[in-house]
Motif scaffolding. Structure first.
Motif, PDB file in Angstrom:
ATOM      1  N   MET A   1       0.819  -1.212   0.000  1.00  0.00           N
ATOM      2  CA  MET A   1       0.000   0.000   0.000  1.00  0.00           C
ATOM      3  C   MET A   1       0.851   1.260   0.000  1.00  0.00           C
ATOM      4  O   MET A   1       0.562   2.252  -0.647  1.00  0.00           O
ATOM      5  CB  MET A   1      -0.879   0.007   1.253  1.00  0.00           C
ATOM      6  CG  MET A   1      -2.281   0.363   0.879  1.00  0.00           C
ATOM      7  SD  MET A   1      -3.361   0.091   2.234  1.00  0.00           S
ATOM      8  CE  MET A   1      -4.463   1.411   1.918  1.00  0.00           C
ATOM      9  N   ARG A   2       1.905   1.155   0.774  1.00  0.00           N
ATOM     10  CA  ARG A   2       2.849   2.272   0.826  1.00  0.00           C
ATOM     11  C   ARG A   2       3.365   2.571  -0.588  1.00  0.00           C
ATOM     12  O   ARG A   2       3.396   3.740  -1.006  1.00  0.00           O
ATOM     13  CB  ARG A   2       4.011   1.882   1.762  1.00  0.00           C
ATOM     14  CG  ARG A   2       5.056   2.953   1.953  1.00  0.00           C
ATOM     15  CD  ARG A   2       6.223   2.405   2.731  1.00  0.00           C
ATOM     16  NE  ARG A   2       5.854   2.002   4.081  1.00  0.00           N
ATOM     17  CZ  ARG A   2       5.806   2.838   5.101  1.00  0.00           C
ATOM     18  NH1 ARG A   2       6.130   4.100   4.944  1.00  0.00           N
ATOM     19  NH2 ARG A   2       5.476   2.410   6.298  1.00  0.00           N
ATOM     20  N   THR A  40      -8.915   7.552  -2.797  1.00  0.00           N
ATOM     21  CA  THR A  40     -10.026   6.859  -2.137  1.00  0.00           C
ATOM     22  C   THR A  40      -9.959   5.366  -2.434  1.00  0.00           C
ATOM     23  O   THR A  40     -10.129   4.518  -1.546  1.00  0.00           O
ATOM     24  CB  THR A  40     -11.374   7.411  -2.644  1.00  0.00           C
ATOM     25  OG1 THR A  40     -11.298   8.827  -2.611  1.00  0.00           O
ATOM     26  CG2 THR A  40     -12.530   6.947  -1.791  1.00  0.00           C
ATOM     27  N   LEU A  43      -7.242   3.751  -0.457  1.00  0.00           N
ATOM     28  CA  LEU A  43      -7.538   3.664   0.974  1.00  0.00           C
ATOM     29  C   LEU A  43      -8.596   2.605   1.316  1.00  0.00           C
ATOM     30  O   LEU A  43      -8.766   2.259   2.476  1.00  0.00           O
ATOM     31  CB  LEU A  43      -7.964   5.035   1.508  1.00  0.00           C
ATOM     32  CG  LEU A  43      -6.819   6.078   1.532  1.00  0.00           C
ATOM     33  CD1 LEU A  43      -7.300   7.414   2.056  1.00  0.00           C
ATOM     34  CD2 LEU A  43      -5.637   5.578   2.385  1.00  0.00           C
ATOM     35  N   ARG A  44      -9.305   2.172   0.290  1.00  0.00           N
ATOM     36  CA  ARG A  44     -10.267   1.093   0.539  1.00  0.00           C
ATOM     37  C   ARG A  44      -9.580  -0.146   1.105  1.00  0.00           C
ATOM     38  O   ARG A  44     -10.193  -0.930   1.824  1.00  0.00           O
ATOM     39  CB  ARG A  44     -10.992   0.711  -0.762  1.00  0.00           C
ATOM     40  CG  ARG A  44     -12.159   1.619  -0.992  1.00  0.00           C
ATOM     41  CD  ARG A  44     -13.275   0.905  -1.673  1.00  0.00           C
ATOM     42  NE  ARG A  44     -14.170   1.943  -2.144  1.00  0.00           N
ATOM     43  CZ  ARG A  44     -14.184   2.421  -3.377  1.00  0.00           C
ATOM     44  NH1 ARG A  44     -13.421   1.876  -4.301  1.00  0.00           N
ATOM     45  NH2 ARG A  44     -14.958   3.423  -3.674  1.00  0.00           N
ATOM     46  N   MET A  46      -7.374  -0.244   3.406  1.00  0.00           N
ATOM     47  CA  MET A  46      -6.958  -0.033   4.798  1.00  0.00           C
ATOM     48  C   MET A  46      -7.468  -1.140   5.740  1.00  0.00           C
ATOM     49  O   MET A  46      -6.812  -1.490   6.730  1.00  0.00           O
ATOM     50  CB  MET A  46      -7.494   1.315   5.317  1.00  0.00           C
ATOM     51  CG  MET A  46      -6.820   2.521   4.732  1.00  0.00           C
ATOM     52  SD  MET A  46      -5.284   2.952   5.541  1.00  0.00           S
ATOM     53  CE  MET A  46      -5.868   3.929   6.915  1.00  0.00           C
ATOM     54  N   LEU A  49      -5.194  -4.005   6.806  1.00  0.00           N
ATOM     55  CA  LEU A  49      -3.907  -3.703   7.461  1.00  0.00           C
ATOM     56  C   LEU A  49      -3.946  -4.077   8.936  1.00  0.00           C
ATOM     57  O   LEU A  49      -5.016  -4.108   9.560  1.00  0.00           O
ATOM     58  CB  LEU A  49      -3.596  -2.213   7.341  1.00  0.00           C
ATOM     59  CG  LEU A  49      -3.325  -1.674   5.928  1.00  0.00           C
ATOM     60  CD1 LEU A  49      -3.123  -0.163   5.987  1.00  0.00           C
ATOM     61  CD2 LEU A  49      -2.103  -2.349   5.323  1.00  0.00           C
ATOM     62  N   GLU A  53       0.105  -0.967  11.477  1.00  0.00           N
ATOM     63  CA  GLU A  53       0.346  -0.341  10.153  1.00  0.00           C
ATOM     64  C   GLU A  53      -0.668   0.771   9.859  1.00  0.00           C
ATOM     65  O   GLU A  53      -0.344   1.760   9.214  1.00  0.00           O
ATOM     66  CB  GLU A  53       0.249  -1.419   9.067  1.00  0.00           C
ATOM     67  CG  GLU A  53       1.575  -2.044   8.751  1.00  0.00           C
ATOM     68  CD  GLU A  53       1.439  -3.105   7.680  1.00  0.00           C
ATOM     69  OE1 GLU A  53       2.308  -3.145   6.814  1.00  0.00           O
ATOM     70  OE2 GLU A  53       0.424  -3.843   7.715  1.00  0.00           O
ATOM     71  N   ARG A  54      -1.877   0.598  10.333  1.00  0.00           N
ATOM     72  CA  ARG A  54      -2.979   1.486   9.938  1.00  0.00           C
ATOM     73  C   ARG A  54      -2.679   2.987  10.159  1.00  0.00           C
ATOM     74  O   ARG A  54      -2.771   3.767   9.227  1.00  0.00           O
ATOM     75  CB  ARG A  54      -4.263   1.068  10.654  1.00  0.00           C
ATOM     76  CG  ARG A  54      -5.479   1.352   9.787  1.00  0.00           C
ATOM     77  CD  ARG A  54      -6.754   0.792  10.358  1.00  0.00           C
ATOM     78  NE  ARG A  54      -6.878  -0.633  10.207  1.00  0.00           N
ATOM     79  CZ  ARG A  54      -7.578  -1.425  11.028  1.00  0.00           C
ATOM     80  NH1 ARG A  54      -8.198  -0.912  12.071  1.00  0.00           N
ATOM     81  NH2 ARG A  54      -7.645  -2.708  10.791  1.00  0.00           N
ATOM     82  N   ILE A  57       0.139   4.149   7.704  1.00  0.00           N
ATOM     83  CA  ILE A  57      -0.326   4.341   6.330  1.00  0.00           C
ATOM     84  C   ILE A  57      -1.286   5.535   6.254  1.00  0.00           C
ATOM     85  O   ILE A  57      -1.247   6.337   5.329  1.00  0.00           O
ATOM     86  CB  ILE A  57      -1.028   3.057   5.806  1.00  0.00           C
ATOM     87  CG1 ILE A  57      -0.027   1.903   5.715  1.00  0.00           C
ATOM     88  CG2 ILE A  57      -1.676   3.287   4.434  1.00  0.00           C
ATOM     89  CD1 ILE A  57       1.112   2.125   4.716  1.00  0.00           C
ATOM     90  N   GLY A  58      -2.125   5.657   7.314  1.00  0.00           N
ATOM     91  CA  GLY A  58      -3.067   6.800   7.364  1.00  0.00           C
ATOM     92  C   GLY A  58      -2.298   8.107   7.301  1.00  0.00           C
ATOM     93  O   GLY A  58      -2.640   9.019   6.555  1.00  0.00           O
ATOM     94  N   ALA A  61      -0.921   8.612   3.833  1.00  0.00           N
ATOM     95  CA  ALA A  61      -1.980   9.036   2.896  1.00  0.00           C
ATOM     96  C   ALA A  61      -2.267  10.530   3.065  1.00  0.00           C
ATOM     97  O   ALA A  61      -2.403  11.263   2.081  1.00  0.00           O
ATOM     98  CB  ALA A  61      -3.246   8.219   3.128  1.00  0.00           C
TER      99      ALA A  61
END
Ligand code: 2U9
Length: 344
Positions: A1-2, A40, A43-44, A46, A49, A53-54, A57-58, A61
């Protein structure tokens, strides 16, 4: 995701770099940051995770969003400034340019003469009365003692609208209307200026429409000498203190006796010249004592009251005063003619 976030950031910044107008910036904002945009979408994921991590990553973002927004705002500012500058450049006014000439208008010579005549009579205590140009047969003819078979009533001489309605051929109906409105009160002392119409062929001295000024005085003991004195005073104020008048017997249906009024020639002072055809005199007015029948029809008892009336054509007065030899000049509105009166 990163990785996806990082890739999206660099792609967005790359695209923004190439953007050259505000419209494109808007489109890119929608594409990357909009409700249905790429961020968006990323981020779906998320939900999948771990708890550690959440937030990381938040945070990432948010940073990505912030950097993209910062670039958009920066570029938007730049574009807006450039646009403003462009508009200001195109709206530049050269204050050193000379102004455009606005042609100044002037009062028409006929209006000048009417005002002058009105002023003279106002100075003698008269009031101004006006009335309609479309008149009834009664006010235009009948009440003025013009019998049914009078030539002036002929279709050939007047502009009829119906059998009973026509364009007034003189301003006299205004006097009749005023007499009616005054309901027998005295004194009546009025001046009636206005346009009148006759079925004439236009030439240098005739026009199918022209301006008239008529006057009417009614009171007890009004005599012919009052008429003469009034007109003498008028012509002195109008044409100069040396001006004399002379009355010649005449006939009008609405006055009895009637007289035509001449003035000593305004051009040669009475010695004789081309203007007065070597007679020394110029005819300028018609006049007379109001006919008893006209007094009666206006509501005044001829046994108790008497009056005088007079009428003149404004164009003729204006032609004599300004040395104009063709009545049509007053109507064709040629500026070369009119401009000569601006400073008179
Ligand atoms: C009423 C009573 C009498 C008005 C008058 C004239 C004589 C006259 C002409 C001059 C040149 C008309 O413009 S022109 O063609 N006018 O000669 N007018 S007395 O007499 C009246 C008017 C109203 C009630």
């Amino acid at each position: 995701m990163r990785d996806r976030l990082e890739t999206m950031k660099s792609e967005a910044l790359e695209e923004l770099k190439r953007a050259e107008d505000i419209q494109t910036l808007q489109e890119l904002r929608v594409k990357y940051l909009g409700k249905k945009g790429i961020l968006t979408e990323i981020l779906r994921g998320m939900g999948g995770l771990s708890a550690e991590e959440r937030p990381v990553i938040g945070q990432l973002a948010n940073d990505v969003r912030a950097s993209i927004e910062e670039v958009i705002a920066e570029k938007q500012n730049k574009f807006q400034q450039a646009e403003t500058e462009k508009r200001l450049r195109s709206e530049t006014i050269d204050v050193t340019l000379p102004g455009r000439n606005i042609g100044q208008g002037a009062v028409h010579p006929l209006s000048k003469v009417i005002r002058e005549i009105e002023d003279i009579f106002i100075g003698m205590g008269y009031r101004i009365a006006e009335g309609p140009e479309v008149e009834t047969d009664y006010y235009n003819f009948e009440a003025l003692n013009l019998p049914k078979d009078h030539p002036a009533r002929d279709m050939q001489d007047s502009f009829y609208i119906t059998d009973e309605i026509l364009l007034r051929t003189q301003t006299s109906p205004v006097q009749i209307r005023t007499m009616e409105a005054m309901d027998g009160e005295v004194p009546v002392k009025i001046i009636c200026p206005g346009k009148v119409y006759r079925r004439d062929d236009d030439d240098a001295t005739h026009s199918f429409q022209f301006m008239q000024i008529e006057g009417l005085v009614i009171d007890r003991n009004i005599r012919m000498s009052d008429l003469k004195g009034t007109l003498q005073q008028f012509v002195r104020e109008m044409f100069g203190s040396q001006t004399e008048i002379r009355l010649r017997p005449s006939f009008f249906p609405f006055t009895e006796p009637s007289a035509e009024v001449d003035v000593t020639c305004v051009h040669c002072g009475g010695n004789g010249c081309r203007v007065c055809k070597h007679t020394g005199w110029l005819e300028i007015l018609g006049s007379g004592m109001v006919h008893p029948r006209v007094l009666e029809m206006g509501g005044y008892d001829p046994e108790q009251y008497s009056g005088f009336a007079f009428g003149m054509g404004v164009e003729r007065i204006a032609m004599l005063k300004y040395g104009v030899d063709d009545i049509r000049h007053y109507y064709t509105n040629d500026l070369r003619f009119l401009e000569q009166f601006v400073r008179i």
